[in-house]
Design a protein around this motif. Structure first.
Motif, PDB file in Angstrom:
ATOM      1  N   ALA A   1      -3.693   9.979  -2.513  1.00  0.00           N
ATOM      2  CA  ALA A   1      -5.173   9.632  -2.565  1.00  0.00           C
ATOM      3  C   ALA A   1      -5.119   8.184  -2.955  1.00  0.00           C
ATOM      4  CB  ALA A   1      -5.804  10.556  -3.606  1.00  0.00           C
ATOM      5  N   ASP A   2      -4.328   7.701  -3.928  1.00  0.00           N
ATOM      6  CA  ASP A   2      -4.124   6.270  -4.193  1.00  0.00           C
ATOM      7  C   ASP A   2      -2.894   5.873  -4.688  1.00  0.00           C
ATOM      8  OD1 ASP A   2      -4.651   3.827  -5.774  1.00  0.00           O
ATOM      9  OD2 ASP A   2      -6.262   4.431  -6.647  1.00  0.00           O
ATOM     10  N   LEU A   3      -2.151   5.387  -3.730  1.00  0.00           N
ATOM     11  CA  LEU A   3      -0.774   5.093  -3.843  1.00  0.00           C
ATOM     12  C   LEU A   3      -0.271   4.217  -4.945  1.00  0.00           C
ATOM     13  CD1 LEU A   3       0.454   5.221  -0.142  1.00  0.00           C
ATOM     14  CD2 LEU A   3       1.445   6.670  -1.967  1.00  0.00           C
ATOM     15  N   LYS A   4      -1.048   2.995  -5.028  1.00  0.00           N
ATOM     16  CA  LYS A   4      -0.982   2.050  -6.005  1.00  0.00           C
ATOM     17  C   LYS A   4      -0.931   2.459  -7.559  1.00  0.00           C
ATOM     18  CE  LYS A   4      -1.628  -2.701  -6.872  1.00  0.00           C
ATOM     19  NZ  LYS A   4      -2.378  -4.109  -6.558  1.00  0.00           N
ATOM     20  N   ALA A   5      -2.083   3.126  -7.752  1.00  0.00           N
ATOM     21  CA  ALA A   5      -2.609   3.525  -9.218  1.00  0.00           C
ATOM     22  C   ALA A   5      -1.811   4.823  -9.655  1.00  0.00           C
ATOM     23  CB  ALA A   5      -4.003   3.850  -9.238  1.00  0.00           C
ATOM     24  N   ASN A   6      -1.677   5.803  -8.577  1.00  0.00           N
ATOM     25  CA  ASN A   6      -1.134   7.193  -9.158  1.00  0.00           C
ATOM     26  C   ASN A   6       0.417   7.140  -9.058  1.00  0.00           C
ATOM     27  OD1 ASN A   6      -3.645   7.896  -9.257  1.00  0.00           O
ATOM     28  ND2 ASN A   6      -3.831   8.943  -7.260  1.00  0.00           N
ATOM     29  N   ARG A   7       1.152   6.150  -8.828  1.00  0.00           N
ATOM     30  CA  ARG A   7       2.572   6.114  -8.707  1.00  0.00           C
ATOM     31  C   ARG A   7       3.041   5.755 -10.240  1.00  0.00           C
ATOM     32  NH1 ARG A   7       5.022   1.823  -5.093  1.00  0.00           N
ATOM     33  NH2 ARG A   7       7.110   2.268  -6.214  1.00  0.00           N
ATOM     34  N   ALA A   8       2.139   5.252 -11.030  1.00  0.00           N
ATOM     35  CA  ALA A   8       2.293   5.240 -12.553  1.00  0.00           C
ATOM     36  C   ALA A   8       1.479   6.257 -13.226  1.00  0.00           C
ATOM     37  CB  ALA A   8       2.150   3.658 -12.850  1.00  0.00           C
ATOM     38  N   GLY A   9       2.087   6.329 -14.701  1.00  0.00           N
ATOM     39  CA  GLY A   9       1.545   7.179 -15.757  1.00  0.00           C
ATOM     40  C   GLY A   9       2.054   8.742 -15.749  1.00  0.00           C
ATOM     41  N   LEU A  10       3.035   8.889 -15.155  1.00  0.00           N
ATOM     42  CA  LEU A  10       3.578  10.169 -15.064  1.00  0.00           C
ATOM     43  C   LEU A  10       4.450  10.357 -16.466  1.00  0.00           C
ATOM     44  CD1 LEU A  10       4.641   9.863 -11.139  1.00  0.00           C
ATOM     45  CD2 LEU A  10       3.440  12.069 -12.214  1.00  0.00           C
ATOM     46  N   PRO A  11       4.826  11.700 -16.618  1.00  0.00           N
ATOM     47  CA  PRO A  11       5.454  11.887 -17.856  1.00  0.00           C
ATOM     48  C   PRO A  11       6.742  11.364 -18.036  1.00  0.00           C
ATOM     49  CG  PRO A  11       4.385  13.990 -17.441  1.00  0.00           C
ATOM     50  CD  PRO A  11       4.023  12.711 -16.145  1.00  0.00           C
ATOM     51  N   ASP A  12       7.255  11.145 -19.177  1.00  0.00           N
ATOM     52  CA  ASP A  12       8.515  10.533 -19.428  1.00  0.00           C
ATOM     53  C   ASP A  12       9.763  11.549 -19.275  1.00  0.00           C
ATOM     54  OD1 ASP A  12       7.736   8.208 -21.059  1.00  0.00           O
ATOM     55  OD2 ASP A  12       6.834   9.527 -22.391  1.00  0.00           O
TER      56      ASP A  12
END
Length: 553
Positions: free
Chosen positions: A493-504
């Motif tokens: 849905a948003d490759l650039k924005a959603n590839r970051a912010g995932l849990p550690d």
């Protein structure tokens, strides 16, 4: 095909062979875009003696345009002056060019500056000044540009300028389709430091279709360089509007222009030029630039104007990030205007986990991982590398599909259109076919096969150093395919924005086919907006995730 001969490093002039191969590549694919300067360079270069060709390429591969002859000694080239002579005669290199004192300070060592300007330095009391101090003070005292020999008549060498550098940069842009990459890609590939997927494409595959697109790209790049050099943002904004009208006919370049307008707007706002910032944000697109424009209007007290702009975006937000920002912004504006306040949806609270741990040298994530891990339930640090890596492996064929405008040289880690709006729609059927394996049950075999066959190849999603075989098997045994599909669809849905912010972290329970994701926050740390969006998504999907807040014992 995309095969390109790469010279062996055993050849002392390997860089020259690579440069010749790149020029032939450009000449074959961009003949209709080559202007007079490019054609002159290609013919003049071909006519040079080989030693002169080699020296020219050495200059092209170095930083800047000015070079002292005493620093141009190359064993495989031999006599520097003999190699320079044909370059100067052809006009590709300028002998003894004029240069400003700033450039001269870059060329001379501190002892040389003190020697060249002993008298004016003594008169100004700068005899013991540092080089940084001299670079700052000398321009105001020594005036207009001069030739190197005039600046320092006793100089032990000469200085030359690579006059062909702009032309070489334009040819490099044609070859790579960007100015991030340079000729060192050949060497890094030959050394084995990087390997790329082989994607078939024909001679017609190229980054630019019209010479005007090259001009626009270079103009945007120059403005970006001037911004980084500290030029007045008002001058750059004027140059953006006057010399570079919006290239609406090319969405890719239009997007680059919008990003530059956003950068200029942020700098104008930092400098307190609020009206200029508003004007630039208005040219910066409908996502982040709009949010910044609204926040600035709010800060200026123009609440009615801000709300009028916010309403259409609130009805159809450009992204999840914009929706998140408007949920906070619009109620504030409504309250300021005395209007009925929109009730913001309650943000789901992730499951909390609080730990008091002895402070560890390896960082807070490592401390939590070591505390929670058991032999039956290992914990691995994954952050943005696991979900995206599994996605990259399962959808490798779709990502590296040889579509027009996606691949045009052999040193691409991913498709050139990766973050363009139509990237997914152009490949929707391919992505659907890849994701369908999650439903049929053969996704594990497909991911394992790709991991084995493509291991080490550059990918925009797979971090091979993180996604080792042990983590791969743990993930495949623990993550249900339905959860993987949900995450992969959100990525798409948003490759650039959603590839970051995932849990550690991830804790895997392979024996029971379960897991939990762990976002770690040390003392004083707080959740970022992209992390909050992923946490809300996990909550909606019923996926196990906790936010672990750590206190040091």
């Amino acid at each position: 095909m995309n095969s390109l001969p790469i010279a062996s490093l055993s050849d002392p002039r390997y860089y020259l062979a690579n440069f010749r191969a790149a020029l032939a590549w450009v000449a074959a694919r961009y003949d209709d875009l080559l202007g007079g300067e490019e054609r002159h360079f290609l013919s003049a270069f071909a006519a040079l003696p080989e030693a002169a060709q080699a020296l020219l390429v050495r200059l092209v591969m170095r930083r800047g345009e000015h070079f002292r002859t005493s620093r141009l000694g190359y064993a495989e080239i031999g006599d520097t002056d003999a190699a320079l002579a044909p370059l100067i005669a052809s006009g590709l290199v300028e002998a003894d060019p004029e240069l400003g004192i700033e450039e001269l300070c870059r060329q001379l060592r501190l002892a040389e500056l003190r020697q060249a300007f002993a008298t004016p330095l003594a008169e100004a009391g700068l005899g013991r000044a540092t080089k940084a101090e001299l670079t700052a003070r000398l321009p105001e005292r020594l005036g207009a540009p001069r030739r190197y020999a005039a600046w320092w008549p006793e100089a032990p060498d000469r200085l030359v300028r690579l006059a062909a550098m702009p032309t070489c940069e334009r040819l490099r842009l044609m070859f790579f389709g960007n100015l991030r990459q340079d000729w060192s890609e050949f060497v890094l590939t030959e050394l084995g430091h990087q390997r790329f997927e082989t994607v078939p494409f024909g001679p017609e595959s190229r980054a630019f279709r019209h010479a005007e697109e090259l001009d626009a790209y270079l103009a945007l790049h120059r403005l970006g360089e001037r911004l980084e050099a500290g030029e007045a943002v008002s001058d750059l904004a004027e140059a953006l509007s006057e010399s570079l009208p919006e290239p609406a006919q090319n969405p890719w370049l239009a997007s680059r222009r919008q990003r530059l307008a956003l950068r200029l707007g942020r700098e104008a706002e930092r400098q307190g030029e609020t009206q200029l910032a508003l004007s630039l944000y208005a040219q910066g697109g409908e996502d982040e630039a709009l949010v910044r424009r609204l926040r600035l209007l709010e800060r200026l007290g123009e609440h009615r104007s801000a709300l009028t702009l916010a309403r259409p975006a609130q009805a159809a937000p450009a992204s999840e990030a914009q929706r998140q920002a408007l949920v906070r912004l619009v109620p504030r504006l409504e309250k300021r205007l005395g209007l009925a306040v929109t009730v913001a949806p309650t943000e789901p609270a992730p499951e909390p986990l609080t730990l008091t741990l002895p402070q560890a040298a390896g960082g807070v994530e490592r401390a939590v991982a070591e505390h929670l891990a058991t032999p039956e339930a290992p914990v691995r640090y994954v952050e943005n590398g696991l979900i995206t890596g599994l996605f990259g492996l399962l959808c490798w064929e779709a990502i590296f599909a040889p579509l027009p405008g996606a691949f045009f040289h052999p040193f691409q880690s991913g498709p050139a259109d990766l973050y363009r709006p139509d990237f997914v729609t152009r490949r929707r059927a391919r992505f659907d076919a890849c994701l369908a394996r999650l439903d049929t049950g053969d996704y594990r075999e497909a991911i394992r096969a790709t991991w084995a066959a493509k291991r080490g190849l550059a990918s925009p999603f797979v971090a091979w150093e993180l996604l080792d075989q042990e983590l791969l098997e743990l993930a495949l045994a623990s993550l249900p395919p339905a959860h993987l599909r949900a995450c992969f669809e959100r990525l798409l849905a948003d490759l650039k924005a959603n590839r970051a912010g995932l849990p550690d972290l991830i804790q895997c329970f392979p024996e029971r086919g379960d897991y939990r994701l762990i976002e770690v926050k040390g003392p004083g740390d707080r959740l970022q907006d992209n992390q909050r969006r992923w946490l809300a998504f996990f909550h909606d999907q019923g996926m196990p995730v906790v936010v672990c807040r750590v206190r040091w014992a």
